[in-house]
Scaffold this motif. Structure first.
Motif, mmCIF file in Angstrom:
data_model
loop_
_atom_site.group_PDB
_atom_site.id
_atom_site.type_symbol
_atom_site.label_atom_id
_atom_site.label_comp_id
_atom_site.label_asym_id
_atom_site.label_seq_id
_atom_site.Cartn_x
_atom_site.Cartn_y
_atom_site.Cartn_z
ATOM 1 N N PHE A 416 5.925 3.326 -20.610
ATOM 2 C CA PHE A 416 4.795 4.060 -20.039
ATOM 3 C C PHE A 416 4.734 5.489 -20.571
ATOM 4 O O PHE A 416 4.093 6.352 -19.970
ATOM 5 N N GLY A 417 5.395 5.747 -21.699
ATOM 6 C CA GLY A 417 5.446 7.099 -22.226
ATOM 7 C C GLY A 417 6.527 7.909 -21.525
ATOM 8 O O GLY A 417 7.506 7.362 -21.009
ATOM 9 N N GLY A 418 6.362 9.220 -21.473
ATOM 10 C CA GLY A 418 7.365 10.065 -20.843
ATOM 11 C C GLY A 418 6.861 11.482 -20.680
ATOM 12 O O GLY A 418 5.809 11.858 -21.198
ATOM 13 N N GLY A 419 7.634 12.290 -19.941
ATOM 14 C CA GLY A 419 7.296 13.689 -19.756
ATOM 15 C C GLY A 419 5.978 13.877 -19.026
ATOM 16 O O GLY A 419 5.538 13.015 -18.260
ATOM 17 N N PRO A 420 5.287 15.001 -19.294
ATOM 18 C CA PRO A 420 4.034 15.297 -18.573
ATOM 19 C C PRO A 420 2.897 14.348 -18.911
ATOM 20 O O PRO A 420 1.881 14.332 -18.227
ATOM 21 N N ARG A 421 3.050 13.545 -19.974
ATOM 22 C CA ARG A 421 1.983 12.616 -20.363
ATOM 23 C C ARG A 421 2.339 11.166 -20.030
ATOM 24 O O ARG A 421 1.782 10.245 -20.617
ATOM 25 N N ILE A 422 3.255 10.956 -19.097
ATOM 26 C CA ILE A 422 3.582 9.577 -18.707
ATOM 27 C C ILE A 422 2.332 8.928 -18.125
ATOM 28 O O ILE A 422 1.488 9.596 -17.494
ATOM 29 N N CYS A 423 2.184 7.644 -18.343
ATOM 30 C CA CYS A 423 0.965 6.928 -17.950
ATOM 31 C C CYS A 423 0.674 7.100 -16.458
ATOM 32 O O CYS A 423 1.514 6.739 -15.615
ATOM 33 N N PRO A 424 -0.503 7.628 -16.086
ATOM 34 C CA PRO A 424 -0.808 7.798 -14.658
ATOM 35 C C PRO A 424 -1.036 6.478 -13.937
ATOM 36 O O PRO A 424 -1.030 6.423 -12.708
ATOM 37 N N GLY A 425 -1.241 5.380 -14.697
ATOM 38 C CA GLY A 425 -1.478 4.080 -14.080
ATOM 39 C C GLY A 425 -0.226 3.261 -13.854
ATOM 40 O O GLY A 425 -0.316 2.066 -13.527
ATOM 41 N N TYR A 426 0.944 3.878 -13.966
ATOM 42 C CA TYR A 426 2.220 3.165 -13.805
ATOM 43 C C TYR A 426 2.278 2.427 -12.467
ATOM 44 O O TYR A 426 2.626 1.244 -12.408
ATOM 45 N N GLU A 427 1.953 3.099 -11.379
ATOM 46 C CA GLU A 427 2.065 2.500 -10.045
ATOM 47 C C GLU A 427 1.040 1.387 -9.848
ATOM 48 O O GLU A 427 1.324 0.369 -9.213
ATOM 49 N N PHE A 428 -0.152 1.566 -10.405
ATOM 50 C CA PHE A 428 -1.178 0.533 -10.339
ATOM 51 C C PHE A 428 -0.672 -0.749 -11.001
ATOM 52 O O PHE A 428 -0.815 -1.850 -10.451
ATOM 53 N N ALA A 429 -0.062 -0.606 -12.185
ATOM 54 C CA ALA A 429 0.476 -1.762 -12.911
ATOM 55 C C ALA A 429 1.598 -2.425 -12.128
ATOM 56 O O ALA A 429 1.707 -3.660 -12.092
ATOM 57 N N ARG A 430 2.432 -1.619 -11.494
ATOM 58 C CA ARG A 430 3.547 -2.176 -10.707
ATOM 59 C C ARG A 430 3.034 -3.021 -9.554
ATOM 60 O O ARG A 430 3.522 -4.139 -9.314
ATOM 61 N N ILE A 431 2.018 -2.534 -8.852
ATOM 62 C CA ILE A 431 1.507 -3.258 -7.690
ATOM 63 C C ILE A 431 0.892 -4.586 -8.107
ATOM 64 O O ILE A 431 1.213 -5.644 -7.543
ATOM 65 N N GLU A 432 -0.014 -4.567 -9.104
ATOM 66 C CA GLU A 432 -0.687 -5.820 -9.463
ATOM 67 C C GLU A 432 0.298 -6.817 -10.063
ATOM 68 O O GLU A 432 0.161 -8.027 -9.864
ATOM 69 N N THR A 433 1.330 -6.336 -10.756
ATOM 70 C CA THR A 433 2.345 -7.245 -11.314
ATOM 71 C C THR A 433 3.138 -7.917 -10.211
ATOM 72 O O THR A 433 3.328 -9.145 -10.214
ATOM 73 N N LEU A 434 3.606 -7.138 -9.248
ATOM 74 C CA LEU A 434 4.430 -7.700 -8.168
ATOM 75 C C LEU A 434 3.624 -8.655 -7.290
ATOM 76 O O LEU A 434 4.134 -9.708 -6.883
ATOM 77 N N VAL A 435 2.384 -8.304 -6.988
ATOM 78 C CA VAL A 435 1.553 -9.195 -6.167
ATOM 79 C C VAL A 435 1.316 -10.511 -6.903
ATOM 80 O O VAL A 435 1.434 -11.608 -6.323
ATOM 81 N N ALA A 436 0.998 -10.442 -8.191
ATOM 82 C CA ALA A 436 0.730 -11.656 -8.971
ATOM 83 C C ALA A 436 1.968 -12.546 -9.060
ATOM 84 O O ALA A 436 1.885 -13.765 -8.857
ATOM 85 N N ILE A 437 3.123 -11.968 -9.361
ATOM 86 C CA ILE A 437 4.355 -12.765 -9.491
ATOM 87 C C ILE A 437 4.734 -13.391 -8.154
ATOM 88 O O ILE A 437 5.202 -14.541 -8.101
ATOM 89 N N HIS A 438 4.514 -12.658 -7.061
ATOM 90 C CA HIS A 438 4.836 -13.212 -5.733
ATOM 91 C C HIS A 438 4.119 -14.540 -5.510
ATOM 92 O O HIS A 438 4.744 -15.550 -5.147
ATOM 93 N N TYR A 439 2.804 -14.564 -5.730
ATOM 94 C CA TYR A 439 2.041 -15.786 -5.459
ATOM 95 C C TYR A 439 2.264 -16.854 -6.523
ATOM 96 O O TYR A 439 2.233 -18.056 -6.214
ATOM 97 N N LEU A 440 2.515 -16.451 -7.755
ATOM 98 C CA LEU A 440 2.788 -17.445 -8.789
ATOM 99 C C LEU A 440 4.067 -18.220 -8.497
ATOM 100 O O LEU A 440 4.089 -19.456 -8.558
ATOM 101 N N VAL A 441 5.154 -17.519 -8.172
ATOM 102 C CA VAL A 441 6.440 -18.222 -8.003
ATOM 103 C C VAL A 441 6.524 -18.947 -6.671
ATOM 104 O O VAL A 441 7.253 -19.955 -6.561
ATOM 105 N N THR A 442 5.815 -18.474 -5.653
ATOM 106 C CA THR A 442 5.910 -19.154 -4.351
ATOM 107 C C THR A 442 4.933 -20.319 -4.237
ATOM 108 O O THR A 442 5.130 -21.219 -3.402
#
Length: 476
Positions: A416-442
């Motif tokens: 996601f890059g680093g320092g002051p230019r780290i991707c601002p969408g990091y948390e958005f990506a984390r949420i949609e990834t975890l929600v998707a994997i939860h329903y896929l595996v269950t």
């Protein structure tokens, strides 16, 4: 005469020192390498290597030939390639007077010159702060339920009752639907479908030689970008009218949030052009990167039964405490520590973003060489991700590397890059990834119909979209 001779003899040492210092200054040279053919340079060679999934080897061959820093020409501009922890730190922490964030000409023209990728200094901070105010965890908590609903609807329409699917195209559809819903409140229907068609055409030519001829991918992407821009402008007008009539709130989605950001004199913090260009940027970042990440997690879970079992166990523990139809919560996501470690290791081994570019704003001395003002600086994500000195046995998939993230040296893990230019969408990506994997595996089990590796275009793309046989699991 004797006095003049004495003065001359006295000045000789100083003249020699001055001449030598001038020679030292002027002997600073650009890094080794060749700029190749004008405009094209080494662009086609790099793109061919990316599509053959051999880009890292292509770059390693350059390192063996020229050393840790070399010059080449990419996408129409003279470029210096640098890599390693020190290079990453230099790229991500240099001040705005030294280097600026700049993408290739193709990305600039397709995404827009007022996107966060192109801005620097005060403008970068102003626009980034406006985006982060929506994308920060405190704000995104309220959108977990909406993402949950989109994932469940997607699985109901695209997975249930099927025996075989192609994972990547479906994940791209899912992440696009999440973006449309959460970022600008565009509901399912004809308008959203038109957006998807134009969007897919737009992103195809983002890494391409910037030759604007009718038969090129670059030309097709430019035309699709113009259509997307027109559609976003119309949608922006609707949202502005809804805000004026109090039919919408600034907290409703990203579009209303950016429209609602005002200065002390009631002028908008961001111009209309900046809002449109940066919504396009967030669309690309939230669509492709997350879709690729989820797809490669699915791929690895199919190939590694022990990792799959650990993820399934964690997700079933969460599922068994939910009532039928009850959505996931922010607190549920916080419990998915093992699943996110699997995601982080996937990002290490197959980073969606291959690398990026910066622009030298002045002559820079780096590692004893000169990076001339105006040249591109090219950095690559996987060069530290697969470094044996940083990650022992880098080809081994081991999520436990991320059990203690503080043990990983800074500026070495940079999906996601680093320092002051780290991707601002990091948390958005984390949420949609975890929600998707939860329903896929269950809800589903799967095995791959074929796994013939992947190429980059410019993001990693599994051969044939990763076809998989699927069957339903019983809910706990």
């Amino acid at each position: 005469m004797n006095i003049l001779l004495a003065v001359f003899l006295f000045l000789i040492p100083f003249l020699l020192v001055l001449r030598r210092s001038r020679r030292i200054r002027t002997s600073k040279r650009t890094p080794p390498g060749s700029l190749g053919v004008p405009i094209i340079g080494q662009s086609l060679g790099l793109l061919r290597a990316m599509r053959a999934n051999s880009a890292e080897k292509w770059l390693e061959a350059r390192v063996r030939k020229y050393g840790p820093i070399s010059k080449l020409s990419l996408f129409g501009k003279p470029t210096v390639f640098i890599h390693g922890q020190a290079a990453n730190k230099f790229v991500f922490t240099s001040d705005d007077n030294t280097i600026a964030n700049q993408q290739t000409q193709s990305i600039k023209m397709i995404m827009g010159e007022r996107s966060l990728l192109e801005l620097s200094g005060h403008d970068h901070k102003r626009v980034r702060d406006a985006l982060v105010s929506f994308l920060k965890p405190e704000s995104l908590k309220r959108y977990v339920e909406k993402m949950d609903e989109e994932v469940r609807k997607h699985l109901e329409l695209q997975w249930e009752g099927k025996q075989q699917v192609k994972v990547l195209p479906l994940m791209k559809t899912l992440t696009f639907n999440i973006i449309c819903s959460v970022l600008f409140g565009l509901e399912r229907g004809k308008e959203r479908d038109q957006f998807l068609t134009c969007f897919q055409e737009m992103i195809e030519g983002m890494w391409s030689v910037p030759i604007n001829l009718p038969f090129t991918r670059y030309n097709r992407s430019l035309r699709a970008s113009a259509r997307i821009q027109s559609m976003l402008k119309d949608l922006l007008q609707k949202k502005r009218m809804e805000l004026e009539k109090n039919a919408a709130s600034p907290r409703q989605n990203l579009m209303t949030s950016l429209l609602g950001k005002l200065n002390e004199d009631d002028t908008q913090v961001m111009t209309e052009k900046e809002i449109i260009h940066n919504i396009k940027l967030v669309m690309v970042a939230g669509h492709d990167t997350s879709a690729v990440l989820i797809t490669f997690i699915v791929r690895h879970l199919a190939n590694d039964p022990s990792i799959y079992a650990s993820v399934l166990q964690e997700q079933e523990e969460i599922a068994k405490n939910k009532l039928p139809g009850q959505t996931l919560t922010w607190e549920d996501l916080a419990k998915m520590k093992n699943t996110w470690r699997v995601a982080m290791e996937t990002l290490r081994m197959v980073p969606p973003i291959f690398g990026g570019f910066r622009k030298a704003l002045k002559d820079i001395e780096y590692e004893g060489y000169l990076i001339p003002k105006g040249w591109q600086i090219f950095w690559v994500t996987a060069m530290t991700h697969m470094d044996t000195n940083i990650f022992p046995e880098p080809s081994k998939f081991d999520p436990m590397r991320f059990e203690n993230q503080a043990s990983i040296p800074p500026y070495c893990f940079i999906p996601f890059g680093g320092g002051p230019r780290i991707c601002p969408g990091y948390e958005f990506a984390r949420i949609e990834t975890l929600v998707a994997i939860h329903y896929l595996v269950t809800r589903f089990a799967w095995k791959l119909s074929a796994d013939n590796g992947f190429s980059r275009d410019p993001m990693p793309v599994p051969t044939d979209g990763l076809p998989a046989q699927i069957w339903p699991r019983k809910l706990p």
